[in-house]
Design an enzyme around this catalytic site. Structure first.
Site, mmCIF file in Angstrom:
data_model
loop_
_atom_site.group_PDB
_atom_site.id
_atom_site.type_symbol
_atom_site.label_atom_id
_atom_site.label_comp_id
_atom_site.label_asym_id
_atom_site.label_seq_id
_atom_site.Cartn_x
_atom_site.Cartn_y
_atom_site.Cartn_z
ATOM 1 N N ASP A 149 0.826 -1.216 0.000
ATOM 2 C CA ASP A 149 0.000 0.000 0.000
ATOM 3 C C ASP A 149 0.854 1.258 0.000
ATOM 4 O OD1 ASP A 149 0.971 -0.308 2.587
ATOM 5 O OD2 ASP A 149 -0.976 -0.774 3.458
ATOM 6 N N ASN A 180 -7.386 -2.479 14.587
ATOM 7 C CA ASN A 180 -8.787 -2.674 14.177
ATOM 8 C C ASN A 180 -8.933 -3.885 13.242
ATOM 9 O OD1 ASN A 180 -7.656 -1.775 11.804
ATOM 10 N ND2 ASN A 180 -9.089 -0.081 11.472
ATOM 11 N N GLU A 202 -9.595 -1.701 5.522
ATOM 12 C CA GLU A 202 -10.184 -1.386 6.815
ATOM 13 C C GLU A 202 -11.435 -2.245 7.033
ATOM 14 O OE1 GLU A 202 -8.397 0.271 8.658
ATOM 15 O OE2 GLU A 202 -7.726 2.202 7.889
ATOM 16 N N HIS A 220 -7.239 -4.413 10.440
ATOM 17 C CA HIS A 220 -6.968 -4.190 9.008
ATOM 18 C C HIS A 220 -5.711 -4.928 8.559
ATOM 19 C CE1 HIS A 220 -4.403 -0.224 9.429
ATOM 20 N NE2 HIS A 220 -3.656 -1.289 9.585
HETATM 21 P P1 PGA Z 1 2.389 -1.384 12.729
HETATM 22 O O1 PGA Z 1 1.245 -1.348 11.630
HETATM 23 O O2 PGA Z 1 3.320 -2.461 12.336
HETATM 24 O O3 PGA Z 1 3.010 -0.022 12.642
HETATM 25 O O4 PGA Z 1 1.713 -1.637 14.043
HETATM 26 C C1 PGA Z 1 0.680 -2.555 11.234
HETATM 27 C C2 PGA Z 1 -0.519 -2.277 10.358
HETATM 28 O O5 PGA Z 1 -1.212 -1.276 10.571
HETATM 29 O O6 PGA Z 1 -0.777 -3.079 9.448
#
Ligand code: PGA
Length: 261
Positions: free
Chosen positions: A82, A151, A158, A153
């Site tokens: 992404d 959450n 999302e 995702h």
């Molecule tokens: P993080 O993000 O590794 O910074 O916790 C993971 C994500 O949001 O997929």
């Protein structure tokens, strides 16, 4: 499903392949070893890569292996998950800049085989279609690395993202905006939109590694592994995939009583 013979030892076999390790450093080392063994076995592997805080020590381990002469990425293809909408790859907060800092700039991945979504593409729809076409032309993703949002995702899919979704422009949820603010260096706010591989794009990968560390991820991990697949927790759709490896530290696994090793 039978355990594939290439499966690293220590995983609980069902319902998901879950490996719980003591520390986040041990998780990163194990994920790096998994990726390195793939690349060693098949140097022309196609890797799907993730950004965020969680995979940083994995990339540090890949860089260390390369510097030690133990890894050669010159034939390996990559596709990142992404990118923030509106950010050019030269922007320090772009995921393109992150990848250059954490991995590509310190290893011998070849620019022609590195694929990143362009956050500043003039036409995001065209960018998305071209990305799907490039993934297909590469023969498909062999190993997709994922983090997980608190959450649930994966990528920037999302809650509510359909299982049939492909690469596309999406709105970020308030919790994602908040979680990502701390990693922004040059912006006063997190971009509100992103371009992300879709759920179907991710589920097409032949093998998936999801890594999660820290108590902040425990609830999402438990929902994803223990509950029926539901788009309210995108990571729970991974149970539709036959070959997902969950690498967790004790904190991230703390709500998964049955899965402790
Ligand atoms: P993080 O993000 O590794 O910074 O916790 C993971 C994500 O949001 O997929």
């Amino acid at each position: 499903m039978n355990r594939p013979s290439s499966q690293p030892s220590g995983f609980s076999p069902r319902p998901a392949k879950v490996l719980v390790l003591d520390t986040s450093a041990a998780v990163a080392q194990a994920v790096a070893s998994h990726i390195l063994s793939k690349v060693k076995k098949s140097p022309a592997s196609v890797l799907g890569l993730a950004t965020g805080e969680t995979p940083k020590p994995v990339y540090a381990a890949l860089v260390a292996a390369y510097r030690a002469g133990e890894a050669d990425f010159s034939r390996t293809t990559t596709f990142n998950l992404d990118e923030y909408a509106g950010l050019a790859d030269s922007h320090p907060d772009s995921f393109a800049a992150y990848m250059e800092r954490e991995l590509f700039g310190a290893t011998n991945f070849q620019p022609a085989r590195v694929h990143l979504l362009k956050g500043d593409a003039a036409d995001m729809g065209e960018e998305a279609v071209a990305y799907e076409t490039a993934i297909a032309a590469s023969g498909g993703i062999d190993v997709q690395l994922l983090g997980i949002g608190s959450n649930g995702h994966i990528g920037f899919n999302e809650p509510g993202a359909p299982s049939s979704s492909r690469t596309r422009l999406v709105e970020l949820s308030p919790s994602t905006l908040e979680a990502n603010l701390s990693s922004m260096t040059a912006l006063g706010a997190v971009p509100r939109q992103a371009i992300t591989m879709g759920m179907a794009t991710i589920l097409d990968a032949r093998e998936i590694i999801l890594m999660a560390t820290g108590a902040r991820k425990a609830e999402a991990v438990a929902k994803a592994i223990l509950q029926d697949p539901d788009i309210s927790c995108p990571a729970s759709l991974l149970s539709l995939h036959p070959n997902v490896y969950w690498y967790l530290d004790h904190d991230a696994a703390s709500l998964l009583d049955n899965a402790r090793t």
